[in-house]
Design a protein around this motif. Structure first.
Motif, short mmCIF file in Angstrom:
data_model
loop_
_atom_site.label_atom_id
_atom_site.label_comp_id
_atom_site.label_asym_id
_atom_site.label_seq_id
_atom_site.Cartn_x
_atom_site.Cartn_y
_atom_site.Cartn_z
N GLY A 756 1.09 -1.12 0.16
CA GLY A 756 -0.07 0.32 0.29
C GLY A 756 1.09 0.92 -0.07
N HIS A 757 0.50 2.14 -0.53
CA HIS A 757 1.33 3.59 -0.18
C HIS A 757 0.50 4.58 0.43
N VAL A 758 0.89 5.99 0.94
CA VAL A 758 0.22 7.13 1.56
C VAL A 758 1.32 8.41 0.76
N LEU A 759 -0.17 9.08 0.79
CA LEU A 759 1.23 10.55 0.05
C LEU A 759 1.27 11.34 0.69
N VAL A 760 1.78 11.75 1.38
CA VAL A 760 2.11 12.86 2.10
C VAL A 760 1.99 14.68 1.07
N VAL A 761 1.20 15.77 1.49
CA VAL A 761 1.19 16.68 1.21
C VAL A 761 1.45 17.57 1.72
N ALA A 762 2.29 18.48 1.46
CA ALA A 762 2.71 19.78 2.40
C ALA A 762 2.94 21.29 1.67
N ASN A 763 2.82 21.85 2.00
CA ASN A 763 3.33 23.35 1.52
C ASN A 763 4.51 24.22 2.19
N ALA A 764 5.69 24.37 1.77
CA ALA A 764 7.05 24.59 3.05
C ALA A 764 6.80 26.16 2.40
N VAL A 765 6.63 27.28 3.01
CA VAL A 765 6.99 28.48 3.66
C VAL A 765 7.14 29.20 4.73
N SER A 766 7.85 30.11 4.58
CA SER A 766 8.57 31.08 5.95
C SER A 766 7.46 31.56 6.63
N VAL A 767 7.72 31.57 8.03
CA VAL A 767 7.54 32.19 8.71
C VAL A 767 7.18 33.17 8.53
N GLU A 768 5.56 33.12 9.27
CA GLU A 768 4.52 35.03 9.03
C GLU A 768 4.11 35.58 10.13
N LEU A 769 3.67 37.39 10.42
CA LEU A 769 3.39 37.12 11.18
C LEU A 769 1.81 38.38 10.52
#
Length: 874
Positions: A756-769
């Motif tokens: 079986g397989h698992v998809l990992v999704v992420a959006n790498a962003v910088s720190v923000e205020l």
């Protein structure tokens, strides 16, 4: 720059000989040169061109990459494209792509050595159905810019139910009316309209909206609502016994059809005591869905708080099944008690009986069992709906007496074998009974006497003159009168006074039996004198001593054998009874011994929802939605977070974890979510999500995760043995140092076999205020003097997963600034906020406007404008 080295022949060259000339090329600059060489042959002149080329590369790339048709299962698939260099020097290439569909292209630049090939890997994600037609630009040295097309068709996994004869898509199968106890089968084709192999399983929805079990749909709504007792009884019925699907699991190759047989076996649901429902019809409406195994998107999702829930909306094909159960309505006229006229031995009496089929939908096939002294014609037959058939019952006695017989009438139909549920055959599914009563009388016989010629026969009358003719002809053996000799002492001879008391005494008229073989251990004496009688034993017909002993041994052997069979049968029955009553639920009480079942009212029905009892699922039985829900609820309660073994150690664990699971078993294992979306993740931060594992089987399973992605290397443990009916999780840890979109997949195996397989999704962003407001207005506080400070607040929000370090920097103009903010620097924790105070210091030349920059370290910058609202009093 060309040099010719040759020795020209002075004499003609003979045939078969040759002259060799060497031409050397030594370039002095990077430019292509061209010259010619003249060859003089007799009177002919041959012009040989000379070309001197500098080394260069010749790069060539394929024009397109076609992934073909693939399944939308959130999997990362890759293909390679070749860049070939046919030249004599190295050549560079550079790939550029500005789209969002292609995930990864490696490498995007490089050098191809002469006479070699460079492979470029292109990844795409099959997360949503779509048509992919993207173009990437490749700059080849010495060739210019070339376009390469990336093509793919991402489709959903589709299972279709088709008719066997027509081939159309089926939405409903109507079995029609079927007798209770019998079965009816229909065949369908299950079609895999997908480009990949698909494991499938059939699930019966026994709690779906619109389902009906045992309800007469032709009745009015009020009548059905009043009969809630049937509804209360049918909700605990195992519906998998009504519908049989053969096979109920399997594997379909791409675009393959498989034949599936559906069997409908209605069963009568009894209503409350006292209600006569023998002629009521019961309708059934059930839903059967065919699901693809391995797609967990619709089953398990992760909530923000870390809990798990199941969603019953996977990719499946639903098929409605309708049918009706009818009782056998066969009547007998006369009946059910049939009395025959009295008759004598050897005579026969008959009764004409009419069999009527009262059913308006189905014919009935009957068969009478054979019964002694009674004959039936015809013994079997078939009666159409709303029709009748005459049958003749005959009473032919073979002996004198009164006969009361229960005649069995078998109703023949199609049913399933008990030992093999997958085999249907014609058998008796219902029995009816008739009572036959007949009397056979004896005839009076006239006895004729004839004169005794003088010889006294064995049996005679008192005078001995007349003998009844024919009286003794029916006796098979000669009469032998036996009496204990100890019971009489009349005329006993004095020699035989002391004879044994157990000796048998023979009467005088048993002379015909005195010469037959008798038992050797018994002695016979006369009735008067007690003299021992002589018994002749024929050696040709009697047993020898060895034969008698052998016969006794055989009797003892078979007696012991039958006794051992009986003991074994009793032991098995005792063990069966022990296993039946040896549980925490049953305490050994037998039914109908004075205990009255509680009655459930309508209020109880709405207050409490009865749970379906959980039993081990048989491989031959269908999965039902209530069974899966019952098992899932139990496994969810038994949740284990730590302490699980990484490898199977015990004998039971090793045996369970070496099993090859079927599609039905894999369908009861939930591992997911299959797409783990981390959302916005700050670089240089660590974020974890739970990969839930729910084992609804009664055996252990071994989960092994294989991760080759640098961003997920902190994930652990990567191997766990999950006990039966248990829920656990593995934290998936994500950490990246690269900005941008991240999509990668990792694989896992169940029992080291099923992938079986698992998809990992992420959006790498910088720190923000973020700020609560970009502009603030400072008003004076009522009741305070005008020279006092003006104050207000602004809130700083951190909506990301990493602490943010900030600094307020004022923007100073020519007039300066009269505003200040506290604190001027600090940290805002992840998913927290911080309130900052803005102060305006009034003065003679204080500016009423000011600006600040909120500078986030390794992050964004936000401008805040401040205004002071000054009121002048006269």
């Amino acid at each position: 720059q060309f040099k010719l080295i040759v020795e020209n022949p002075e004499k003609p060259v003979a045939s078969g000989l040759q002259v060799t000339a060497v031409v050397e090329y030594y370039p002095e600059s990077e430019e292509d040169l061209q010259d010619r060489l003249l060859l003089l042959i007799e009177d002919d002149i041959v012009d040989i061109p000379l070309l001197g080329l500098i080394p260069c590369c010749y790069l060539e790339i394929e024009s397109d990459i076609n992934f073909g048709a693939v399944i939308a299962n959130s999997k990362i698939i890759s293909k390679e494209i070749n860049i070939a260099n046919h030249g004599s020097s190295s050549g560079a290439f550079k790939i550029s792509y500005d789209g969002v569909v292609l995930l990864n292209i490696e490498p995007t630049s490089g050098v191809v050595e002469p006479k070699s090939i460079k492979k470029v890997k292109v990844d795409i994600c099959t997360d949503v159905p779509r048509i992919i037609k993207e173009v990437i630009k490749v700059e080849l040295e010495g060739h210019g810019c070339t376009e390469v097309w990336i093509k793919a068709v991402v489709v959903e996994r589709v299972l279709k139910v088709l008719g066997v004869s027509c081939g159309n898509v089926l939405e409903c199968i109507n079995f029609g009316p079927v007798y209770f106890g019998s079965s009816k089968t229909e065949q369908i084709s299950l079609y895999n309209e997908s480009p990949e192999c698909t494991d499938w399983v059939a699930v019966l929805e026994d709690n779906a909206i619109g389902g009906e079990m045992g309800t007469d749909l032709q009745r009015s709504a009020d009548a059905v609502l009043q009969d809630l007792s049937l509804k209360n009884r049918t909700r605990d019925i195992d519906v998998s016994t009504l519908i049989l699907c053969i096979p109920n699991q399997g594997t379909l190759q791409p675009y393959e059809k498989s034949l599936v047989t559906l069997c409908f076996s209605p069963k009568r649901f009894k209503r409350d005591f006292g209600v006569n429902d023998s002629s009521l019809k019961q309708d059934y409406v059930l839903f059967l869905r065919f699901e693809a195994v391995g797609n967990k998107d619709g089953y398990l999702q992760a909530l923000d708080d870390g809990t798990a829930f199941t969603v019953n909306h996977p990719h499946h094909m639903e098929l409605a099944l309708t049918g009706s159960g009818l009782p056998v309505m066969l009547t007998f006229n006369p009946g059910p008690v049939i009395k025959f006229m009295d008759c004598f031995l050897g005579e026969q009496t008959q009764v004409l009986c009419t069999l009527r089929n009262e059913s308006e939908s189905l014919p009935v096939t009957f068969s009478f069992c054979k019964t002694a002294h009674f004959n039936i014609f015809p013994e079997k037959g078939k009666i159409k709906k709303r029709s009748a058939k005459d049958v003749i019952f005959s009473f032919s006695p073979h002996q004198i007496g009164t006969f009361k017989v229960k005649q069995v009438v078998d109703i023949i139909g199609t049913g399933l074998e008990n030992n093999n549920l997958q085999v249907s055959k014609t058998k008796s599914f219902h029995r009816m009974y008739l009572s036959f009563i007949g009397v056979c009388k004896s005839k009076r016989k006239n006895i004729l006497f004839k004169v005794n010629p003088g010889i006294t026969p064995m049996i005679s009358n008192a005078t001995g003159q007349f003998v009844a003719d024919g009286t003794g002809r029916y006796t098979d053996t000669a009469p032998v009168a036996i009496l204990k000799s100890s019971q009489t002492q009349i005329h006993t001879h004095r020699i035989n006074r002391n004879c044994n008391g157990d000796a048998l005494t023979a009467f005088p008229n048993d002379r015909a039996a005195s010469i037959r073989p008798s038992e050797r251990n018994k002695k016979y004496r006369t009735i008067f004198t007690k003299t021992e009688r002589y018994n002749y034993i024929d050696p040709e017909f009697s047993y020898t001593d060895c034969e008698r002993l052998s016969k006794e041994e055989h009797k003892e052997y078979y007696a012991d054998f039958i006794s051992s069979l009986r003991q074994r049968r009793l032991q098995k029955d005792a063990a069966r009874q022990f296993y039946i009553y040896n549980n925490s639920v049953s305490i050994g009480l037998k039914p109908a011994e004075g205990l009255v079942s509680p009655k459930i009212s309508i209020t109880d029905f709405h207050k409490e929802k009865l749970q379906f009892k959980m039993f081990p699922l048989d491989e031959n039985c269908l999965l039902t939605s209530r069974k899966l829900a019952a098992i899932g609820s139990k496994s969810s309660i038994k949740e284990i977070w730590s302490g699980l073994s990484a490898m199977p150690y015990s004998t039971q664990e090793k045996e369970d974890c070496s099993l090859t699971l079927t599609s039905k078993q894999l369908h009861q294992i939930f591992i997911g979510p299959s797409t783990m979306d981390f959302g916005d993740v700050c670089v240089y931060s660590t974020t974890a999500r739970k990969l839930h594992i729910i084992n609804n089987l009664l055996v252990h399973i071994w989960i092994q995760i294989k991760i080759e992605i640098d961003e997920l290397q902190q994930t652990g443990p990567l191997s766990q043995v999950v006990p039966p009916l248990t829920k656990t999780h593995i934290p998936i840890v994500f950490e990246t140092n690269t900005l941008g979109m991240f999509k990668r997949s990792f694989t896992y195996t169940i029992n080291n076999q099923h992938l079986g397989h698992v998809l990992v999704v992420a959006n790498a962003v910088s720190v923000e205020l973020e700020l609560s407001a970009r502009e603030v207005i400072l008003n004076p506080i009522p009741g305070y003097l005008a020279e006092t400070e003006f104050r207000t607040t602004v809130r700083v929000y951190n909506s990301r997963n990493h602490p943010a370090e900030f600094t307020w920097k004022p923007i100073i103009t020519d007039r300066g600034t009269a505003f200040s903010i506290r604190p001027t620097k600090g940290f805002v924790e992840a998913y927290r906020d911080l309130e900052c105070e803005v102060v305006w210091h009034p003065g003679f030349n204080s500016p009423e406007e000011g600006e600040f920059n909120l500078c986030v370290r390794k992050g964004n910058t936000i401008k805040l404008k401040c205004f002071a609202k000054v009121t002048i009093h006269k």
